[in-house]
Every structure is written in structure tokens, then in C-alpha cells.
Design a protein around this motif. Structure first.
Motif, mmCIF file in Angstrom:
data_model
loop_
_atom_site.group_PDB
_atom_site.id
_atom_site.type_symbol
_atom_site.label_atom_id
_atom_site.label_comp_id
_atom_site.label_asym_id
_atom_site.label_seq_id
_atom_site.Cartn_x
_atom_site.Cartn_y
_atom_site.Cartn_z
ATOM 1 N N GLU A 14 -3.575 -37.896 38.051
ATOM 2 C CA GLU A 14 -2.732 -38.290 38.924
ATOM 3 C C GLU A 14 -3.381 -39.235 39.948
ATOM 4 O OE1 GLU A 14 -0.675 -34.988 40.390
ATOM 5 O OE2 GLU A 14 0.192 -34.441 38.204
ATOM 6 N N ILE A 15 -4.524 -38.696 40.290
ATOM 7 C CA ILE A 15 -5.297 -39.312 41.630
ATOM 8 C C ILE A 15 -6.382 -40.330 41.313
ATOM 9 C CG2 ILE A 15 -6.477 -38.548 43.715
ATOM 10 C CD1 ILE A 15 -4.991 -35.918 43.081
ATOM 11 N N SER A 16 -7.393 -39.907 40.500
ATOM 12 C CA SER A 16 -8.378 -40.842 40.088
ATOM 13 C C SER A 16 -8.636 -40.701 38.798
ATOM 14 C CB SER A 16 -9.721 -40.636 41.122
ATOM 15 O OG SER A 16 -10.388 -39.266 40.790
ATOM 16 N N GLY A 17 -10.117 -41.123 38.490
ATOM 17 C CA GLY A 17 -10.421 -41.116 36.805
ATOM 18 C C GLY A 17 -10.916 -39.555 36.397
ATOM 19 N N PRO A 18 -10.903 -39.495 35.175
ATOM 20 C CA PRO A 18 -11.421 -38.358 34.549
ATOM 21 C C PRO A 18 -12.861 -37.782 34.767
ATOM 22 C CG PRO A 18 -11.494 -39.963 32.979
ATOM 23 C CD PRO A 18 -11.119 -40.688 34.178
ATOM 24 N N ILE A 19 -12.861 -36.463 34.646
ATOM 25 C CA ILE A 19 -14.463 -36.199 34.488
ATOM 26 C C ILE A 19 -15.254 -36.631 33.434
ATOM 27 C CG2 ILE A 19 -15.584 -34.155 34.010
ATOM 28 C CD1 ILE A 19 -14.489 -33.829 36.826
ATOM 29 N N LYS A 20 -16.244 -37.164 33.854
ATOM 30 C CA LYS A 20 -17.089 -37.950 32.980
ATOM 31 C C LYS A 20 -18.125 -37.036 32.220
ATOM 32 C CE LYS A 20 -15.847 -42.122 32.867
ATOM 33 N NZ LYS A 20 -15.791 -42.883 34.062
ATOM 34 N N ALA A 21 -18.406 -35.850 32.913
ATOM 35 C CA ALA A 21 -19.518 -35.011 32.516
ATOM 36 C C ALA A 21 -19.606 -33.660 33.235
ATOM 37 C CB ALA A 21 -21.075 -35.706 32.650
ATOM 38 N N LEU A 22 -19.930 -32.626 32.270
ATOM 39 C CA LEU A 22 -19.926 -31.395 32.995
ATOM 40 C C LEU A 22 -21.414 -31.181 32.611
ATOM 41 C CD1 LEU A 22 -18.265 -28.135 32.891
ATOM 42 C CD2 LEU A 22 -20.536 -28.258 31.802
ATOM 43 N N LEU A 23 -22.316 -30.688 33.899
ATOM 44 C CA LEU A 23 -23.875 -30.395 33.453
ATOM 45 C C LEU A 23 -24.124 -29.199 34.031
ATOM 46 C CD1 LEU A 23 -25.105 -33.487 34.447
ATOM 47 C CD2 LEU A 23 -26.765 -31.910 33.847
ATOM 48 N N LEU A 24 -24.591 -28.206 32.776
ATOM 49 C CA LEU A 24 -24.852 -26.798 33.146
ATOM 50 C C LEU A 24 -26.125 -26.658 33.413
ATOM 51 C CD1 LEU A 24 -24.514 -23.676 32.398
ATOM 52 C CD2 LEU A 24 -24.996 -24.152 29.936
ATOM 53 N N LEU A 25 -26.423 -25.975 34.276
ATOM 54 C CA LEU A 25 -27.878 -25.646 34.863
ATOM 55 C C LEU A 25 -28.172 -24.215 34.060
ATOM 56 C CD1 LEU A 25 -28.116 -26.562 38.582
ATOM 57 C CD2 LEU A 25 -29.131 -27.695 36.852
ATOM 58 N N ASP A 26 -29.089 -24.139 33.005
ATOM 59 C CA ASP A 26 -29.232 -23.165 32.403
ATOM 60 C C ASP A 26 -30.501 -22.317 32.949
ATOM 61 O OD1 ASP A 26 -28.825 -21.674 30.237
ATOM 62 O OD2 ASP A 26 -30.043 -22.913 28.854
ATOM 63 N N VAL A 27 -29.957 -21.206 33.492
ATOM 64 C CA VAL A 27 -31.111 -20.058 34.155
ATOM 65 C C VAL A 27 -30.669 -18.635 33.699
ATOM 66 C CG1 VAL A 27 -31.932 -19.269 36.293
ATOM 67 C CG2 VAL A 27 -30.905 -21.504 36.417
ATOM 68 N N PRO A 28 -31.861 -18.020 33.281
ATOM 69 C CA PRO A 28 -31.821 -16.546 32.776
ATOM 70 C C PRO A 28 -31.299 -15.673 33.777
ATOM 71 C CG PRO A 28 -33.924 -17.386 32.360
ATOM 72 C CD PRO A 28 -33.372 -18.524 33.101
ATOM 73 N N ASP A 29 -30.525 -14.448 33.357
ATOM 74 C CA ASP A 29 -29.827 -13.742 34.334
ATOM 75 C C ASP A 29 -31.007 -12.927 35.262
ATOM 76 O OD1 ASP A 29 -27.508 -14.112 32.972
ATOM 77 O OD2 ASP A 29 -27.198 -12.096 32.237
ATOM 78 N N GLU A 30 -32.015 -12.474 34.733
ATOM 79 C CA GLU A 30 -33.091 -11.824 35.541
ATOM 80 C C GLU A 30 -33.430 -12.837 36.665
ATOM 81 O OE1 GLU A 30 -33.156 -8.718 35.760
ATOM 82 O OE2 GLU A 30 -31.610 -8.841 34.090
ATOM 83 N N GLU A 31 -33.657 -13.980 36.280
ATOM 84 C CA GLU A 31 -34.340 -14.977 37.338
ATOM 85 C C GLU A 31 -33.511 -15.214 38.435
ATOM 86 O OE1 GLU A 31 -36.892 -17.041 37.847
ATOM 87 O OE2 GLU A 31 -36.296 -18.606 38.862
ATOM 88 N N ILE A 32 -32.029 -15.142 37.963
ATOM 89 C CA ILE A 32 -31.036 -15.541 38.907
ATOM 90 C C ILE A 32 -30.676 -14.237 39.952
ATOM 91 C CG2 ILE A 32 -28.289 -15.160 38.798
ATOM 92 C CD1 ILE A 32 -28.233 -16.609 36.567
#
Ligand code: ADP
Length: 190
Positions: free
Chosen positions: A103-121
């Protein structure tokens, strides 16, 4: 690059990278976590509703979150593009986002996942808790709950965009600049 989503578990570095990406690609940075913390700091009715969920590491209910975000997106209709940080976190939020962007602007062009293991988090968030002043960063049990909520409720958002062939994974372990370069490389290839 127009509208994009920076995605990943809590403590994966979304906020840090989103600020750099917003500057590099001239995008407006919208963080629902920052919006909620601002509302809480100012003790608004919205902040009061969100606080109990955030303190426990639960998601704020969709209808509250979507309404808040929609209002901000509507106000931003003249910007070059938006980088979403911490939103969408459920499939219902992703569907609402697609609809409001249509309705408002253009669509999402990309989703970027930052991949980090649980223990590091867990390590990163506990360290951040020493200075962030965030209640949800101080207690290991709350942190583990946030990771569980991410795995249960938020991971399906990745699949939602993967089905549209616009989901990408980037290794989120390394220095801030290294990770930034990895993200830019991925985005510049689109
Ligand atoms: P982090 O990703 O490091 O946990 P955020 O600032 O993105 O930090 O989010 C903090 C908290 O704010 C979440 O645990 C949740 O309670 C609430 N929150 C933020 N964004 C959303 C959202 N899109 N939907 C529901 N709750 C949200």
C-alpha cells in the motif's frame, strides 16, 4: 537496495549492522526493540503494555507491534528505503508487513539472516548486559527464553521469505567490519 530486513537471533548484531547499512545504502533504520524501549522510557500507555512481555523475553503481541510499526512506515513514505531490524518476528507480522508495503512503498527486496550459534549469543548478551542497562540482557534464563522464542516463533519468518527466494544467510561471527563487508557483498549481488 530499497526495503530490506535484517534478521537473526537476539544478540546476533542486527542493531550494530543496521546502523552501518542504513548509512551505506541511505535507508531509514526502523527497530521495533528501540521503539518499545523509547515508549517504556517515556512511560507511555504503549510502553506500559509492552514492558511486561519484554522483561520476560516474550514477544509483544502482534496487534500492538504491527500497529506501532505501521504508523512509522506510513510516516516514512518519502524515504529512499527502509531497513527493518527486529521486525517481522512472526509470520503474521511478515504478512502484515508485505501488505502495508504494497500500500505504501515497494516490496521487501531481501531478508538477511545473521547466523550466530546459540552459545555465542548467550555470551554476547551477558557481556552486553554489563553496560546496556537492559533488564532482558542480565539474566541467563531470560536470554535462553528469548533464543527459544526466536527458534519457535521467529525462524518460520525465514522460511516465509525463502519461499519467495529472497532470504540470504551471512556468517555472523567475526569482527563488525568483516560481517558488514559480507552483508554488502551479498546485497550488491542482487
Ligand atoms: P534482541 O533482538 O537483542 O532481543 P530487540 O531490541 O530486537 O533485541 O528486542 C527486544 C525485545 O523487544 C524482544 O525480546 C521483544 O520482547 C520485543 N520486541 C521487539 N521487536 C518485536 C516484534 N517485532 N514483535 C514482538 N516483540 C518484539
Amino acid at each position: 537496495m530499497k526495503n530490506m530486513i535484517l534478521f537473526g537471533p537476539p544478540g546476533s548484531g542486527k542493531g550494530t549492522q543496521a546502523v552501518k547499512l542504513a548509512e551505506h545504502y541511505n535507508l531509514l533504520h526502523l527497530s521495533t526493540g528501540d521503539m518499545f524501549r523509547y515508549e517504556i522510557k517515556n512511560n507511555t500507555p504503549l510502553g506500559q503494555r509492552a514492558k511486561s512481555y519484554m522483561d520476560k523475553g516474550e514477544l509483544v503481541p502482534d496487534e500492538i507491534t504491527i500497529e506501532m510499526l505501521k504508523e512509522r512506515v506510513e510516516r516514512a513514505k518519502d524515504v529512499n528505503g527502509i531497513i527493518f531490524d527486529g521486525f517481522p518476528r512472526t509470520v503474521a507480522q511478515a504478512e502484515a508487513l508485505d501488505q502495508m508495503l504494497e500500500e505504501i512503498s515497494g516490496p521487501i527486496k531481501a531478508l538477511l539472516l545473521l547466523d550466530v550459534p546459540d552459545e555465542e549469543i548467550v555470551k554476547r548478551i551477558l557481556l552486553r548486559g554489563e553496560t546496556s542497562g537492559r533488564k532482558d540482557d542480565l539474566d541467563e534464563e531470560i536470554i535462553r527464553n528469548r533464543i527459544e522464542v526466536f527458534n519457535r516463533e521467529t525462524t518460520p519468518v525465514y522460511d516465509y521469505y525463502d519461499q519467495k527466494n529472497i532470504a540470504f544467510k551471512v556468517d555472523g561471527v567475526g569482527s563488525v567490519d568483516e560481517i558488514f563487508r559480507r552483508i554488502c557483498r551479498t546485497l550488491d549481488q542482487l
